[in-house]
Design a protein around this motif. Structure first.
Motif, PDB file in Angstrom:
ATOM      1  N   LEU A  86      -1.442  14.531  -6.032  1.00 46.69           N
ATOM      2  CA  LEU A  86      -0.120  14.293  -5.666  1.00 46.69           C
ATOM      3  C   LEU A  86       0.096  12.958  -4.731  1.00 46.69           C
ATOM      4  O   LEU A  86      -0.756  12.844  -3.921  1.00 46.69           O
ATOM      5  CB  LEU A  86       0.203  15.518  -4.766  1.00 46.69           C
ATOM      6  N   ILE A  87       0.642  11.858  -5.208  1.00 48.47           N
ATOM      7  CA  ILE A  87       0.914  10.650  -4.470  1.00 48.47           C
ATOM      8  C   ILE A  87       2.167  10.556  -3.613  1.00 48.47           C
ATOM      9  O   ILE A  87       2.357   9.856  -2.739  1.00 48.47           O
ATOM     10  CB  ILE A  87       0.618   9.715  -5.346  1.00 48.47           C
ATOM     11  N   ALA A  88       3.075  11.194  -4.186  1.00 53.86           N
ATOM     12  CA  ALA A  88       4.408  11.253  -3.537  1.00 53.86           C
ATOM     13  C   ALA A  88       5.474  12.300  -3.910  1.00 53.86           C
ATOM     14  O   ALA A  88       5.173  13.015  -4.885  1.00 53.86           O
ATOM     15  CB  ALA A  88       5.170   9.785  -3.955  1.00 53.86           C
ATOM     16  N   THR A  89       6.433  12.639  -2.989  1.00 55.50           N
ATOM     17  CA  THR A  89       7.422  13.589  -3.027  1.00 55.50           C
ATOM     18  C   THR A  89       8.677  12.865  -2.888  1.00 55.50           C
ATOM     19  O   THR A  89       8.810  12.291  -1.667  1.00 55.50           O
ATOM     20  CB  THR A  89       7.190  14.968  -2.515  1.00 55.50           C
ATOM     21  N   VAL A 124       0.856  -1.121  -0.041  1.00 54.89           N
ATOM     22  CA  VAL A 124      -0.107   0.129  -0.046  1.00 54.89           C
ATOM     23  C   VAL A 124       0.969   1.334  -0.291  1.00 54.89           C
ATOM     24  O   VAL A 124       1.676   1.274   0.782  1.00 54.89           O
ATOM     25  CB  VAL A 124      -1.004   0.030   1.305  1.00 54.89           C
ATOM     26  N   LEU A 125       0.656   1.998  -0.924  1.00 55.98           N
ATOM     27  CA  LEU A 125       1.202   3.386  -0.928  1.00 55.98           C
ATOM     28  C   LEU A 125       0.190   4.564  -0.419  1.00 55.98           C
ATOM     29  O   LEU A 125      -0.687   4.709  -1.018  1.00 55.98           O
ATOM     30  CB  LEU A 125       1.492   3.763  -2.280  1.00 55.98           C
ATOM     31  N   PRO A 126       0.416   5.127   0.759  1.00 54.30           N
ATOM     32  CA  PRO A 126      -0.715   6.007   1.268  1.00 54.30           C
ATOM     33  C   PRO A 126      -0.729   7.280   0.401  1.00 54.30           C
ATOM     34  O   PRO A 126       0.479   7.580  -0.399  1.00 54.30           O
ATOM     35  CB  PRO A 126       0.053   6.318   2.637  1.00 54.30           C
ATOM     36  N   LYS A 127      -1.582   8.004   0.726  1.00 49.88           N
ATOM     37  CA  LYS A 127      -1.883   9.157  -0.240  1.00 49.88           C
ATOM     38  C   LYS A 127      -1.096  10.207   0.399  1.00 49.88           C
ATOM     39  O   LYS A 127      -0.544  10.140   1.573  1.00 49.88           O
ATOM     40  CB  LYS A 127      -3.264   9.759  -0.116  1.00 49.88           C
TER      41      LYS A 127
END
Length: 434
Positions: free
Chosen positions: A159-162, A15-18
Motif C-alpha cells: 500500500l503506497i497511498a489512500t 518523493v512519495l513517502p510509504k
C-alpha cells in the motif's frame, strides 16, 4: 520515423513517502443461491453513464504526500489530459499485437512520457484505467465511481497511498522495473442489482449495499525520458505480453469444513450431516469444490468454458452413508462480450443449489475486462456462503508455464446466508493480481 526531441531539462525527483497505515484484511465473504440470487450481472459498458467522477487537480491523499497525476486519463473523454485540462501532444502511437502505447510530449520537468493505453481503450468507461511513466515518475489514472472514495493504491502488493482523487503520481518507482499497480475500492451497487434482502435492509437503514471495484495496471517503467528509452520500454512490455497464449478465470466455491448440517427445509436435517470439502483456499486444479466455473480466452482468437458441480453426499450422524446427488449447472455461465488480440470483456455467473433442499443456493457473478498484458478490471457480488475463490492464470507456450494469482478470496459466514433474508451480499473486486 522516430521523432527527435531536444534534451529535457534537469528534473528534481519528488518523493512519495510509504503509506503510514497497514493494509486491512478483506472482510470474510460468502455466498448463496437460487432464491434471491445475486447473479444479476451488468456489463461494465452498461454502467458507463453512472457516477463518473471528475478528476481533481488537488492532492487529497489520505496517507503520505501523494500528488495527483500530471498526466491524467479521462475515462469520459478517452484521452490524456494535463493538470491544465489540455491534451498533451502525442508524438507517436505504438500499436503492438498484444499491447498499445502512446508517447506523450512532456513539458518542463515532466519530459516525454510513455503511456500504456491497452485497458484505456475499452468501450466500458468504468473499466478505463491508464498509466504514463518515464524514469522520474509513474502517473496512474482510473475512472471515478460514485460512492467509491477513498481508493487504495498498491505497488507490487504494498500500500503506497489512500486517496479520494482518481489519479496519483508515484515518484518512488524504480527505472527499468516492471511493477504491478492495483487500485481497489468499494462503491454502492446499482439498485437494479439489489437482492430482496438488501432492499428490505435499505428501507430500514438507508444504507445501500456495496459493490467492489479493482483496477490492475502492469507498468514497464522506462530507464529514461528520451524517445529511444521509451520505445525500449514499450518493446519490452509488448514482448512479455506476446508470450501469453491464453488467460483463464476460475471461479470456485467450497465448504471448508469436513461436515455441515443442512438448515430446516431440506430433505435430510435432524440426524443427518452433509460432506464438506475439508479444505482452505487453494490454486490446485484438483481440489474438491461445490461449484467450479472456468472460462478461458485465447489471445489468437476464440474462447472456451466449462462448469462443474460437486456431488452432494448425505450421511447419518453416525457416519453411515445415506444418499448422493448432483445439482443442476444450467444456471452457470461464462460469456465473452468482446474480444481481440489485446483484451477481452467477460462475465461469469455461478448459481447452484443443494439438490436435497428446495430453497437456498450458492450464487455470485463478476464482470471483468482482462488484457493480454496482465491489466484487468473486475467487479461483482456474491452471497456469503460458502467460501469463494477467483483465480486468474496466464499461460505461455515458450516456455510452457502457467502464472497464477488470486483475484478474490472470501471465507464463508453461515449456512443461513444461502437464504435471501439472512445476509447482505459480499463484494468481488477488493483483491487483485495477475
Amino acid at each position: 520515423m522516430e521523432p527527435t526531441q531536444p534534451a529535457a531539462p534537469a528534473r528534481t525527483r519528488r518523493v512519495l513517502p510509504k503509506a503510514l497505515v497497514a493494509v486491512a484484511l478483506p472482510l470474510a465473504l460468502m455466498t448463496g443461491g437460487t432464491a434471491g440470487a445475486v447473479a444479476s450481472p451488468v456489463a461494465d459498458g452498461d454502467r458507463s453513464g453512472a457516477g463518473q467522477a471528475q478528476t481533481s487537480d488537488r492532492s487529497d491523499a489520505l496517507t503520505g504526500v501523494a500528488p495527483s497525476a500530471n498526466y491524467r486519463f479521462s475515462a469520459d473523454q478517452g484521452r490524456f489530459l494535463t493538470k491544465a485540462g489540455t491534451a498533451p501532444k502525442a508524438l507517436r502511437h505504438i500499436r503492438g499485437t498484444a499491447t498499445d502505447f502512446t508517447v506523450l510530449k512532456g513539458t518542463g520537468a515532466d519530459g516525454p512520457t510513455l503511456a500504456g493505453t491497452t485497458l484505456a481503450s475499452t468501450s466500458g468507461t468504468s473499466a478505463r484505467a491508464a498509466w504514463a511513466a518515464n524514469d522520474e515518475f509513474v502517473d496512474l489514472s482510473w475512472p471515478g465511481v460514485t460512492g467509491a472514495a477513498p481508493y487504495q493504491v498498491f505497488r507490487d502488493g504494498e500500500l503506497i497511498a489512500t486517496t479520494r482523487g482518481t489519479s496519483l503520481r508515484d515518484t518512488q518507482a524504480r527505472p527499468g522495473a516492471a511493477s504491478e499497480y492495483r487500485v481497489t475500492t468499494t462503491a454502492k451497487a446499482p439498485a437494479s442489482e439489489w437482492t430482496d434482502s438488501e432492499r428490505a435492509a435499505f428501507r430500514k437503514s438507508g444504507e445501500a449495499p456495496l459493490n467492489g471495484h479493482t483496477w490492475s495496471l502492469n507498468v514497464q517503467v522506462p530507464t529514461g525520458s528520451q524517445p529511444a528509452a521509451l520505445e525500449r520500454a514499450a518493446l519490452a512490455a509488448e514482448a512479455k505480453a506476446k508470450k501469453y497464449h491464453s488467460t483463464t478465470i476460475r471461479y470456485r466455491t467450497f465448504i471448508r469444513s469436513k461436515w455441515v448440517t443442512a438448515p430446516v427445509g431440506c430433505k435430510y436435517t435432524k440426524g443427518y450431516k452433509y460432506a464438506g470439502d475439508n479444505r482452505g483456499f487453494s490454486k490446485a486444479d484438483s481440489k474438491s469444490h461445490r461449484t467450479d466455473l472456468t472460462g478461458t480466452v485465447y489471445w489468437n482468437g476464440g474462447s472456451s468454458w466449462g462448469a462443474h458441480i460437486g456431488t452432494t453426499h448425505v450421511y447419518k450422524t453416525n457416519g453411515k452413508f445415506v444418499a448422493k446427488k448432483t445439482a443442476s449447472k444450467k444456471k452457470m455461465s461464462f460469456r465473452v462480450m468482446s474480444q481481440d488480440s489485446k483484451s477481452a470483456q467477460v462475465r461469469g455467473i455461478t448459481e447452484a443449489g443443494n439438490p436435497y433442499c428446495g430453497v437456498g443456493s450458492i450464487s455470485g457473478y463478476y464482470n471483468a475486462r482482462i488484457s493480454r498484458s496482465g491489466d484487468f478490471y473486475i467487479s461483482g457480488r456474491h452471497k456469503r456462503m460458502p467460501d469463494h475463490e477467483i483465480i486468474i492464470s496466464g499461460f505461455t507456450l515458450s516456455p510452457m508455464k502457467t502464472y497464477t494469482k488470486y483475484l478474490h478470496t472470501s471465507k464463508q459466514a453461515s449456512p443461513a446466508c444461502l437464504f435471501k433474508p439472512a445476509c447482505p451480499a459480499a463484494t468481488i473486486g477488493n483483491n487483485g493480481g495477475y
